[in-house]
Design a protein around this motif. Sequence first.
Motif, PDB file in Angstrom:
ATOM      1  N   TYR A  37      66.326  66.773  53.920  1.00  0.00           N
ATOM      2  CA  TYR A  37      65.492  65.912  53.061  1.00  0.00           C
ATOM      3  C   TYR A  37      64.114  66.564  52.918  1.00  0.00           C
ATOM      4  CZ  TYR A  37      69.070  62.546  54.650  1.00  0.00           C
ATOM      5  OH  TYR A  37      70.245  61.914  54.964  1.00  0.00           O
ATOM      6  N   TRP A  41      60.158  60.626  51.302  1.00  0.00           N
ATOM      7  CA  TRP A  41      61.032  59.469  51.027  1.00  0.00           C
ATOM      8  C   TRP A  41      60.278  58.183  51.314  1.00  0.00           C
ATOM      9  CZ3 TRP A  41      63.830  63.809  50.667  1.00  0.00           C
ATOM     10  CH2 TRP A  41      65.068  63.774  50.022  1.00  0.00           C
ATOM     11  N   HIS A  79      62.016  56.138  45.267  1.00  0.00           N
ATOM     12  CA  HIS A  79      62.513  56.417  46.623  1.00  0.00           C
ATOM     13  C   HIS A  79      62.253  57.849  47.068  1.00  0.00           C
ATOM     14  CE1 HIS A  79      66.268  58.543  45.608  1.00  0.00           C
ATOM     15  NE2 HIS A  79      66.753  58.411  46.812  1.00  0.00           N
ATOM     16  N   ILE A  80      62.019  58.762  46.106  1.00  0.00           N
ATOM     17  CA  ILE A  80      61.612  60.125  46.497  1.00  0.00           C
ATOM     18  C   ILE A  80      60.397  60.539  45.672  1.00  0.00           C
ATOM     19  CG2 ILE A  80      62.271  62.569  46.673  1.00  0.00           C
ATOM     20  CD1 ILE A  80      65.176  61.765  46.558  1.00  0.00           C
ATOM     21  N   TYR A  91      67.597  70.648  46.955  1.00  0.00           N
ATOM     22  CA  TYR A  91      68.059  69.266  47.118  1.00  0.00           C
ATOM     23  C   TYR A  91      68.760  68.818  45.837  1.00  0.00           C
ATOM     24  CZ  TYR A  91      68.072  64.208  47.629  1.00  0.00           C
ATOM     25  OH  TYR A  91      68.471  62.901  47.688  1.00  0.00           O
ATOM     26  N   TRP A 168      71.660  53.591  46.965  1.00  0.00           N
ATOM     27  CA  TRP A 168      70.552  54.280  47.633  1.00  0.00           C
ATOM     28  C   TRP A 168      69.310  53.375  47.727  1.00  0.00           C
ATOM     29  CZ3 TRP A 168      71.115  59.678  44.821  1.00  0.00           C
ATOM     30  CH2 TRP A 168      72.107  60.417  45.473  1.00  0.00           C
ATOM     31  N   ASP A 173      73.246  54.003  52.427  1.00  0.00           N
ATOM     32  CA  ASP A 173      73.868  54.628  51.259  1.00  0.00           C
ATOM     33  C   ASP A 173      75.366  54.366  51.075  1.00  0.00           C
ATOM     34  OD1 ASP A 173      71.331  55.619  51.379  1.00  0.00           O
ATOM     35  OD2 ASP A 173      71.897  57.723  51.372  1.00  0.00           O
ATOM     36  N   ARG A 210      79.106  62.718  56.389  1.00  0.00           N
ATOM     37  CA  ARG A 210      78.351  62.444  55.148  1.00  0.00           C
ATOM     38  C   ARG A 210      79.266  61.750  54.124  1.00  0.00           C
ATOM     39  NH1 ARG A 210      72.926  62.638  54.505  1.00  0.00           N
ATOM     40  NH2 ARG A 210      73.259  63.015  52.295  1.00  0.00           N
ATOM     41  N   TYR A 216      79.853  60.437  45.976  1.00  0.00           N
ATOM     42  CA  TYR A 216      78.652  61.007  45.358  1.00  0.00           C
ATOM     43  C   TYR A 216      78.735  60.961  43.834  1.00  0.00           C
ATOM     44  CZ  TYR A 216      74.862  62.761  48.222  1.00  0.00           C
ATOM     45  OH  TYR A 216      73.722  62.837  48.981  1.00  0.00           O
ATOM     46  N   TYR A 358      77.800  58.281  58.827  1.00  0.00           N
ATOM     47  CA  TYR A 358      76.564  57.831  58.164  1.00  0.00           C
ATOM     48  C   TYR A 358      76.364  56.328  58.318  1.00  0.00           C
ATOM     49  CZ  TYR A 358      73.151  59.223  54.449  1.00  0.00           C
ATOM     50  OH  TYR A 358      72.035  59.524  53.701  1.00  0.00           O
TER      51      TYR A 358
HETATM   52  C1  DGY Z   1      70.213  61.269  50.447  1.00  0.00           C
HETATM   53  O1  DGY Z   1      69.737  62.235  49.846  1.00  0.00           O
HETATM   54  O2  DGY Z   1      71.258  61.287  51.072  1.00  0.00           O
HETATM   55  C2  DGY Z   1      69.433  60.011  50.442  1.00  0.00           C
HETATM   56  O3  DGY Z   1      69.846  59.077  51.330  1.00  0.00           O
HETATM   57  C3  DGY Z   1      69.406  59.410  49.067  1.00  0.00           C
HETATM   58  O4  DGY Z   1      68.147  59.580  48.631  1.00  0.00           O
END
Ligand code: DGY
Length: 434
Positions: A37, A41, A79-80, A91, A168, A173, A210, A216, A358
């Motif tokens: 990350y 965040w 959120h980001i 990313y 999210w 998630d 994950r 996704y 997760y």
């Molecule tokens: C991620 O990137 O997995 C976050 O949880 C979503 O922003």
Amino acid sequence: MRATGFFYALMELLQRCVAVLNKNRRGNFTIPSPRLYPFQWNWDSGFIAMGHLHDKPSLALTELEALFNGQWENGFLPHIVFYHEENYKTYFPSADYWNAKVNAPNPLKTSGITQPPVHGYVLEALFNAGVDKNRLTSLFKKVLRYHNYLYKNREFNNSGLVAIWHNWESGMDNSPWWDAVFDTIRDEDLENIALNRKDVLEVEESSLTRPKNIDYKKYLYLINLLKKQHYLSISSDYPFQIIDPVFNAILIRSNRSLINLGKKLGINTTFIEQKQAIGLNHFNEYLFDDLSNLYFPYNIKQGKQIKIECSGSYLPVFAGIPDKSKVIEMMDKQINQPDTMMFPSCAPYEPGFEKKNYWRGPVWINMNWMIWKGLLDYGLYHKAELLKTQTIDLVKKYGIFEYFPPFKNSDDTKGLGGADFSWTAALIIDMIKN
Ligand code: DGY
């Protein structure tokens, strides 16, 4: 002797936590975890600020100020916040994929969905720590604008409860809570969605720990629908419309802090006070299940609760919502589990449970921390202490990771997901220093 050894082990853990926060600092903000990350965040920064509170309260303000640089003109808080353009390619989905433009800051780039609003709560803690009042007041006004955005744009049917539009946004998630919603998305809707995931390259056993590729694709499908509306609105047939007890409990807890602070700072909070009263009236009606004595999300499109036991089923304790007698029952259920740690992200007897995956089973420190704070407010000190001790022991045993094995007897020797995870470090600092 034992007491001394215990004390040194705790001090050693404290030092390691401080070192993680230092390592993850990038100028005026802190990344959640190296590589996995690489930006700032939203709710992570709220928790990270709690770690700075004791020794460096001014840094806690800096952390939040950096986050609120990403606030949109309409009050929305993404959120980001994509600081450091050089990391864009590391990313996925990248800043360019989000392509948030209308209302969004410029040139700073952000995502187009939000995360649970913990910042009001953190501000009150900062006020009590005696931080600079001008900086605090300026942040207070921004947090208030964010809460106003939530009620003006996300409130469901004048209930004082707000909807989330993406998994999210819940912060949890891939929780089994969202499975049934995602089952309504058809395979043909996913045909044109290309993945370029980086997260699976950064963690061990990623296929077990994950979200899956098919998941996704569904997350991105939702983003593409939202992007068409510039993240400002949804159509009535939009698939993900949920009243999440976690998001709403955090909002209500933060409202209470804002209302308290407003009085001290001489700033009017009437609008929030009205919404708070309405939300508290409807919270149990929509989100509490008498039979199980637990809280569940409400699926707006289906008009019913999603009855799966997750750690979020207990989180309204943070906001003081259930009666004390109910809290005692809820806690005893968790404390008396012979094999399971408090609070697995999904109960092991639920069909959607996966012990390493997760938000489908592992323990997360932020959930334990919020429930712990709630128990202290109820005056349930013994239960709070049990939870605190178990949470600290988990991090002592497995390291400063993103999430943790939910079983007391586990073959795992390390934590799960990202290593050197900032909110784990920050919240353990807060627990030790309390
Ligand atoms: C991620 O990137 O997995 C976050 O949880 C979503 O922003």
